[in-house]
Design an enzyme around this catalytic site. Structure first.
Site, PDB file in Angstrom:
ATOM      1  N   TYR B   8       0.388   4.771 -15.284  1.00 23.21           N
ATOM      2  CA  TYR B   8       1.041   3.491 -14.979  1.00 23.21           C
ATOM      3  C   TYR B   8       1.873   2.991 -16.161  1.00 23.21           C
ATOM      4  CZ  TYR B   8      -2.411   3.281 -11.154  1.00 23.21           C
ATOM      5  OH  TYR B   8      -3.199   3.555 -10.068  1.00 23.21           O
ATOM      6  N   HIS B  66      -7.397  11.356 -12.207  1.00 23.53           N
ATOM      7  CA  HIS B  66      -6.492  10.649 -11.295  1.00 23.53           C
ATOM      8  C   HIS B  66      -6.250  11.410  -9.984  1.00 23.53           C
ATOM      9  CE1 HIS B  66      -3.072   7.475 -11.520  1.00 23.53           C
ATOM     10  NE2 HIS B  66      -3.432   7.645 -10.276  1.00 23.53           N
ATOM     11  N   PRO B 146      -5.328  -1.260  -0.853  1.00 26.57           N
ATOM     12  CA  PRO B 146      -6.192  -1.865   0.178  1.00 26.57           C
ATOM     13  C   PRO B 146      -5.440  -2.764   1.140  1.00 26.57           C
ATOM     14  CG  PRO B 146      -6.472  -3.001  -1.921  1.00 26.57           C
ATOM     15  CD  PRO B 146      -5.629  -1.789  -2.200  1.00 26.57           C
ATOM     16  N   GLN B 149      -0.159  -1.790   0.940  1.00 27.28           N
ATOM     17  CA  GLN B 149       1.083  -2.135   0.221  1.00 27.28           C
ATOM     18  C   GLN B 149       1.892  -3.188   0.970  1.00 27.28           C
ATOM     19  OE1 GLN B 149       2.728   1.811  -0.602  1.00 27.28           O
ATOM     20  NE2 GLN B 149       1.649   1.785  -2.577  1.00 27.28           N
TER      21      GLN B 149
HETATM   22  N1  LIG Z   1      -5.807   6.394  -7.696  1.00 29.36           N
HETATM   23  C1  LIG Z   1      -4.609   6.422  -7.173  1.00 29.36           C
HETATM   24  O1  LIG Z   1      -4.001   7.488  -6.995  1.00 29.36           O
HETATM   25  C2  LIG Z   1      -3.968   5.128  -6.767  1.00 29.36           C
HETATM   26  C3  LIG Z   1      -2.849   5.135  -5.906  1.00 29.36           C
HETATM   27  C4  LIG Z   1      -2.319   3.911  -5.510  1.00 29.36           C
HETATM   28  C5  LIG Z   1      -2.875   2.731  -5.972  1.00 29.36           C
HETATM   29  N2  LIG Z   1      -3.939   2.746  -6.826  1.00 29.36           N
HETATM   30  C6  LIG Z   1      -4.542   1.491  -7.342  1.00 29.36           C
HETATM   31  O2  LIG Z   1      -4.734   0.584  -6.261  1.00 29.36           O
HETATM   32  C7  LIG Z   1      -4.086  -0.645  -6.576  1.00 29.36           C
HETATM   33  C8  LIG Z   1      -3.669  -1.378  -5.327  1.00 29.36           C
HETATM   34  O3  LIG Z   1      -2.818  -0.596  -4.504  1.00 29.36           O
HETATM   35  P1  LIG Z   1      -1.229  -0.817  -4.404  1.00 29.36           P
HETATM   36  O4  LIG Z   1      -0.766  -1.339  -5.707  1.00 29.36           O
HETATM   37  O5  LIG Z   1      -0.661   0.424  -3.887  1.00 29.36           O
HETATM   38  O6  LIG Z   1      -0.992  -1.895  -3.269  1.00 29.36           O
HETATM   39  P2  LIG Z   1      -1.805  -3.048  -2.477  1.00 29.36           P
HETATM   40  O7  LIG Z   1      -2.785  -3.734  -3.337  1.00 29.36           O
HETATM   41  O8  LIG Z   1      -2.249  -2.481  -1.166  1.00 29.36           O
HETATM   42  O9  LIG Z   1      -0.580  -4.041  -2.118  1.00 29.36           O
HETATM   43  C9  LIG Z   1       0.159  -4.671  -3.118  1.00 29.36           C
HETATM   44  C10 LIG Z   1       1.223  -5.542  -2.418  1.00 29.36           C
HETATM   45  O10 LIG Z   1       0.579  -6.610  -1.717  1.00 29.36           O
HETATM   46  C11 LIG Z   1       1.162  -7.850  -2.077  1.00 29.36           C
HETATM   47  N3  LIG Z   1       0.093  -8.872  -2.084  1.00 29.36           N
HETATM   48  C12 LIG Z   1      -1.082  -8.821  -2.778  1.00 29.36           C
HETATM   49  N4  LIG Z   1      -1.861  -9.890  -2.490  1.00 29.36           N
HETATM   50  C13 LIG Z   1      -1.149 -10.639  -1.613  1.00 29.36           C
HETATM   51  C14 LIG Z   1      -1.428 -11.875  -0.947  1.00 29.36           C
HETATM   52  N5  LIG Z   1      -2.575 -12.541  -1.129  1.00 29.36           N
HETATM   53  N6  LIG Z   1      -0.486 -12.377  -0.106  1.00 29.36           N
HETATM   54  C15 LIG Z   1       0.690 -11.721   0.085  1.00 29.36           C
HETATM   55  N7  LIG Z   1       1.006 -10.553  -0.516  1.00 29.36           N
HETATM   56  C16 LIG Z   1       0.085 -10.000  -1.357  1.00 29.36           C
HETATM   57  C17 LIG Z   1       1.774  -7.643  -3.435  1.00 29.36           C
HETATM   58  O11 LIG Z   1       2.904  -8.466  -3.597  1.00 29.36           O
HETATM   59  P3  LIG Z   1       2.944  -9.629  -4.713  1.00 29.36           P
HETATM   60  O12 LIG Z   1       3.046  -8.940  -6.041  1.00 29.36           O
HETATM   61  O13 LIG Z   1       4.161 -10.407  -4.337  1.00 29.36           O
HETATM   62  O14 LIG Z   1       1.679 -10.426  -4.577  1.00 29.36           O
HETATM   63  C18 LIG Z   1       2.178  -6.173  -3.396  1.00 29.36           C
HETATM   64  O15 LIG Z   1       3.477  -6.040  -2.855  1.00 29.36           O
HETATM   65  C19 LIG Z   1      -2.944  -0.198  -7.479  1.00 29.36           C
HETATM   66  O16 LIG Z   1      -2.337  -1.276  -8.169  1.00 29.36           O
HETATM   67  C20 LIG Z   1      -3.649   0.785  -8.361  1.00 29.36           C
HETATM   68  O17 LIG Z   1      -4.413   0.120  -9.359  1.00 29.36           O
HETATM   69  C21 LIG Z   1      -4.503   3.932  -7.207  1.00 29.36           C
END
Ligand SMILES: NC(=O)c1ccc[n+]([C@@H]2O[C@H](COP(=O)([O-])OP(=O)(O)OC[C@H]3O[C@@H](n4cnc5c(N)ncnc54)[C@H](OP(=O)(O)O)[C@@H]3O)[C@@H](O)[C@H]2O)c1
Lengths: 40, 237
Positions: B8, B66, B146, B149
Site C-alpha cells: 500500500y 499478502h 467488506p 468497494q
Molecule cells: N488482502 C488483500 O489482498 C486486500 C485486498 C483488498 C482490500 N484489502 C483491505 O480491505 C480494506 C477494505 O477494502 P477496500 O478498501 O477494497 O474497500 P471497502 O472497504 O469495501 O470500500 C471502501 C469504499 O467505501 C466507501 N465507504 C466506506 N464507508 C462508507 C460509509 N459509511 N458511507 C458511504 N461510503 C463509505 C469509501 O468511500 P469514502 O472514502 O468516501 O468513505 C470507499 O470508496 C482495504 O482498505 C485493505 O485494508 C485487502
C-alpha cells in the site's frame, strides 16, 4: 466497548480499519481518527 | 485495528497516524502484510524489519502473507514467518487470499497458529468454503472489501433493513459481519464521518431472518479482486 473474537488465545478486534489506497496525510488523519473511535 | 501492507506504500503515514492517536501500544492492533517478492528466508525478515521502521513500531500484532506465491516453497516462507515471530517482530501470523487447500498446508507447516485468512468477503460473494475451513481449523476470517468497494450502498435489501433501524447500508453490512462468529471486517474510508458511522453499529441487532436475507445476496457470486497472480479460487458447492 471493543468487540473481539478469540483465536488461539488472541483477542482480535472484530471491526478494523482498512488503509488500501489511502496515502500521505489522508492516511495519517484517518488512521488516527479510526484508532480514537475504536479505543475512545 | 489498523490494516496496512507493504504494497500500500503508506506504512510511514499509517505509523504517523498511530503516533498522533496517542494511544497506548497495548490498546492497539496493527496488521501489515508481506509482499510476495519477499517470501524467501532472510528477505521476509528484512522486509518486515523495514515495515517496522516505516511504522515506527518495534512489533506488529499480526503479519500476513499478502497472496500465495507458487515460486517460493511454503516450507521456506513459513519457516521465515515463524522466525520473524520468534524474534519478536510480530505477535501473530496469518495469511491472505489463501485457498482452502493452502490454508490446510499453512497450518501443517507453521509452528505458530495461523490466526486468520484475509479474503474478499461482502454480501455479494459466496465464501462458504473458506468460512467452513477456517472454522474447522480454529482460524478467523478477515473480510476485505467488506462494503464491496461501495456497491452495498445501492442494494435494495440493505437499504430496506437499514431504514428499519435508522442505519445506512454500510452500517447494516458492518453489523452483519459483527454478528458472524469468527469474522473480522476492515472497512476503508477517507471520510471522518464515514469512519465514525462504520463504528456506530452496536446499538442495533439484526434478526436471524435479516442475517439470512443479507447472506442470500451472494446468489450471483460477484468477485471484485481477481488479479493475474490470484490462486484457483474455491467455489461453493
Ligand atoms: N488482502 C488483500 O489482498 C486486500 C485486498 C483488498 C482490500 N484489502 C483491505 O480491505 C480494506 C477494505 O477494502 P477496500 O478498501 O477494497 O474497500 P471497502 O472497504 O469495501 O470500500 C471502501 C469504499 O467505501 C466507501 N465507504 C466506506 N464507508 C462508507 C460509509 N459509511 N458511507 C458511504 N461510503 C463509505 C469509501 O468511500 P469514502 O472514502 O468516501 O468513505 C470507499 O470508496 C482495504 O482498505 C485493505 O485494508 C485487502
Amino acid at each position: 466497548m471493543t468487540l473481539t473474537t478469540k483465536h488461539f488465545g488472541a483477542d482480535i478486534p472484530k471491526i478494523g480499519f482498512g488503509t488500501w489506497k489511502l496515502r500521505d496525510e489522508t492516511a495519517q488523519m484517518c488512521v488516527a481518527k479510526a484508532i480514537r473511535l475504536a479505543t475512545g | 485495528m489498523i490494516d496496512t501492507a507493504q504494497a500500500y506504500e503508506n506504512e510511514t503515514h499509517v505509523g504517523r497516524g498511530i503516533a498522533d492517536s496517542q494511544t497506548p501500544r497495548d490498546d492497539l492492533w496493527v496488521t501489515t502484510k508481506i509482499w510476495t517478492s519477499e517470501f524467501k528466508d532472510g528477505d521476509l525478515q528484512a522486509s518486515l524489519r523495514k515495515s517496522l521502521e516505516r511504522l515506527d513500531l518495534d512489533h506488529v500484532d499480526l503479519v500476513l502473507l499478502h497472496w500465495p506465491n507458487k515460486d517460493v516453497s511454503m516450507e521456506e516462507t513459513f519457516a521465515a514467518l515463524n522466525d520473524a515471530r520468534s524474534k519478536g517482530m510480530t505477535k501473530h501470523i496469518g495469511v491472505s487470499n489463501f485457498t482452502v487447500e493452502q490454508m490446510g498446508q499453512a497450518v501443517k507447516l507453521s509452528e505458530a497458529p495461523i490466526l486468520t485468512n484475509q479474503v474478499e468477503y461482502h454480501p455479494f460473494i459466496n465464501q462458504t468454503p473458506v468460512l467452513e475451513a477456517a472454522h474447522a481449523l480454529g482460524m478467523s476470517v478477515t473480510a476485505y472489501s467488506p462494503l464491496a468497494q461501495g456497491q452495498v450502498f445501492d442494494d435494495a435489501v440493505l437499504k430496506e433493513i437499514g431504514e428499519k433501524y435508522g442505519k445506512s447500508p454500510a452500517q447494516v453490512t458492518v453489523r452483519w459481519f459483527v454478528q458472524q462468529p469468527g469474522v473480522i471486517t476492515i472497512p476503508r474510508s477517507s471520510s471522518p464521518e464515514h469512519i465514525a458511522a462504520n463504528n456506530d453499529v452496536q446499538d442495533f441487532e439484526l434478526t436471524a431472518q435479516e442475517m439470512g436475507r443479507i447472506t442470500a445476496l451472494n446468489a450471483n457470486h460477484k468477485r471484485l479482486i481477481d488479479p493475474s497472480w490470484a490462486p484457483e479460487w474455491d467455489t461453493a458447492a
